[in-house]
Design a protein around this motif. Structure first.
Motif, short mmCIF file in Angstrom:
data_model
loop_
_atom_site.label_atom_id
_atom_site.label_comp_id
_atom_site.label_asym_id
_atom_site.label_seq_id
_atom_site.Cartn_x
_atom_site.Cartn_y
_atom_site.Cartn_z
N SER A 16 -17.79 -59.01 -52.93
CA SER A 16 -18.57 -59.25 -51.38
C SER A 16 -17.70 -60.09 -50.81
CB SER A 16 -19.69 -60.39 -52.17
OG SER A 16 -19.45 -62.25 -52.09
N ARG A 17 -17.87 -60.19 -49.58
CA ARG A 17 -17.02 -60.74 -48.56
C ARG A 17 -17.04 -62.33 -48.97
NH1 ARG A 17 -17.47 -59.78 -42.34
NH2 ARG A 17 -16.50 -57.90 -42.67
N LYS A 18 -17.67 -63.02 -49.46
CA LYS A 18 -17.17 -64.06 -49.53
C LYS A 18 -15.91 -64.47 -50.81
CE LYS A 18 -19.74 -68.31 -50.49
NZ LYS A 18 -21.27 -69.06 -50.42
N GLU A 19 -16.52 -64.04 -51.87
CA GLU A 19 -15.93 -63.47 -52.98
C GLU A 19 -14.17 -63.38 -52.69
OE1 GLU A 19 -17.81 -61.25 -55.86
OE2 GLU A 19 -19.67 -63.04 -55.62
N ALA A 20 -14.20 -61.85 -51.84
CA ALA A 20 -13.18 -61.53 -51.25
C ALA A 20 -11.98 -62.51 -51.33
CB ALA A 20 -13.18 -60.44 -51.24
N THR A 21 -13.08 -63.22 -50.17
CA THR A 21 -12.67 -63.73 -49.11
C THR A 21 -11.74 -65.13 -50.25
OG1 THR A 21 -13.33 -63.75 -47.32
CG2 THR A 21 -12.45 -66.16 -47.34
N ARG A 22 -12.24 -65.66 -51.23
CA ARG A 22 -12.05 -66.79 -51.75
C ARG A 22 -10.80 -66.61 -52.24
NH1 ARG A 22 -13.21 -67.31 -57.27
NH2 ARG A 22 -15.02 -66.12 -57.46
N LEU A 23 -10.89 -64.96 -53.42
CA LEU A 23 -9.73 -64.57 -54.01
C LEU A 23 -8.33 -64.57 -53.48
CD1 LEU A 23 -8.12 -63.56 -56.84
CD2 LEU A 23 -9.05 -60.71 -54.67
N LEU A 24 -8.89 -64.16 -52.14
CA LEU A 24 -7.27 -64.24 -51.18
C LEU A 24 -7.02 -65.58 -50.82
CD1 LEU A 24 -7.94 -61.36 -48.71
CD2 LEU A 24 -6.80 -61.26 -50.87
N THR A 25 -7.31 -65.93 -50.70
CA THR A 25 -7.47 -67.68 -50.34
C THR A 25 -6.76 -68.66 -50.91
OG1 THR A 25 -9.34 -68.16 -49.06
CG2 THR A 25 -8.34 -69.91 -49.48
N ASP A 26 -7.14 -68.16 -53.01
CA ASP A 26 -6.34 -68.97 -53.97
C ASP A 26 -5.52 -68.14 -54.36
OD1 ASP A 26 -8.89 -70.05 -54.28
OD2 ASP A 26 -9.89 -69.02 -56.43
N HIS A 27 -4.77 -66.78 -53.51
CA HIS A 27 -3.90 -66.46 -53.19
C HIS A 27 -2.42 -66.84 -52.29
CE1 HIS A 27 -4.91 -62.90 -56.21
NE2 HIS A 27 -3.36 -63.26 -56.39
N ALA A 28 -3.11 -67.15 -51.66
CA ALA A 28 -2.33 -68.25 -50.28
C ALA A 28 -2.25 -69.36 -50.46
CB ALA A 28 -3.54 -67.94 -48.86
N GLU A 29 -3.03 -70.54 -51.01
CA GLU A 29 -3.14 -71.79 -51.58
C GLU A 29 -1.92 -72.05 -52.91
OE1 GLU A 29 -5.75 -74.74 -51.58
OE2 GLU A 29 -6.72 -73.43 -50.43
N TYR A 30 -2.37 -71.12 -53.65
CA TYR A 30 -1.32 -70.99 -54.63
C TYR A 30 -0.24 -70.67 -54.92
CZ TYR A 30 -5.55 -73.97 -56.88
OH TYR A 30 -6.87 -74.69 -55.17
N GLY A 31 0.28 -69.41 -54.23
CA GLY A 31 1.21 -68.46 -54.26
C GLY A 31 1.68 -68.50 -53.42
N HIS A 32 1.49 -69.16 -52.35
CA HIS A 32 2.28 -69.17 -50.34
C HIS A 32 2.13 -67.72 -49.84
CE1 HIS A 32 3.08 -73.67 -51.19
NE2 HIS A 32 3.13 -73.07 -52.45
N TRP A 33 1.15 -67.00 -50.75
CA TRP A 33 1.29 -65.31 -49.89
C TRP A 33 0.59 -65.55 -48.84
CZ3 TRP A 33 4.07 -61.37 -52.25
CH2 TRP A 33 4.04 -62.57 -53.79
N GLU A 34 0.97 -64.62 -48.11
CA GLU A 34 0.28 -65.06 -46.64
C GLU A 34 0.20 -63.21 -46.25
OE1 GLU A 34 3.92 -63.74 -43.13
OE2 GLU A 34 2.85 -65.75 -44.24
N LEU A 35 -1.11 -62.49 -45.15
CA LEU A 35 -1.84 -61.57 -45.27
C LEU A 35 -0.81 -60.21 -44.69
CD1 LEU A 35 -3.85 -59.50 -45.55
CD2 LEU A 35 -5.08 -60.28 -43.64
N ASP A 36 -0.33 -59.55 -44.89
CA ASP A 36 -0.17 -58.30 -44.05
C ASP A 36 0.12 -57.39 -43.93
OD1 ASP A 36 2.68 -58.04 -43.52
OD2 ASP A 36 3.08 -55.71 -45.08
N ARG A 37 -1.18 -56.51 -44.50
CA ARG A 37 -2.31 -55.64 -44.19
C ARG A 37 -3.51 -55.54 -45.13
NH1 ARG A 37 1.40 -50.55 -43.58
NH2 ARG A 37 1.83 -51.81 -42.24
#
Length: 62
Positions: A16-37
């Motif tokens: 779901s969109r909500k789960e995908a958002t949570r997954l990407l938020t975890d990457h951003a918070e803990y791995g210091h990643w940002e969305l490129d594309r």
């Protein structure tokens, strides 16, 4: 000019969109990643490319 490293994340269509958002938020918070594309495929899956800046340390000279 900053240097970046990239990682591609595949999100299947059943997520779901909500789960995908949570997954990407975890990457951003803990791995210091940002969305490129983000690409939305015809079958409903998503391909996400994340990036983070490479910080090179300069050797101190005495």
């Amino acid at each position: 000019m900053p240097e970046y490293e990239f990682v591609d994340v595949y999100v299947p269509r059943g997520i779901s969109r909500k789960e995908a958002t949570r997954l990407l938020t975890d990457h951003a918070e803990y791995g210091h990643w940002e969305l490129d594309r983000l690409s939305l495929m015809r079958d409903g899956s998503r391909r996400v490319r994340l990036r983070r800046r490479i910080i090179r340390q300069v050797r101190a000279t005495w």
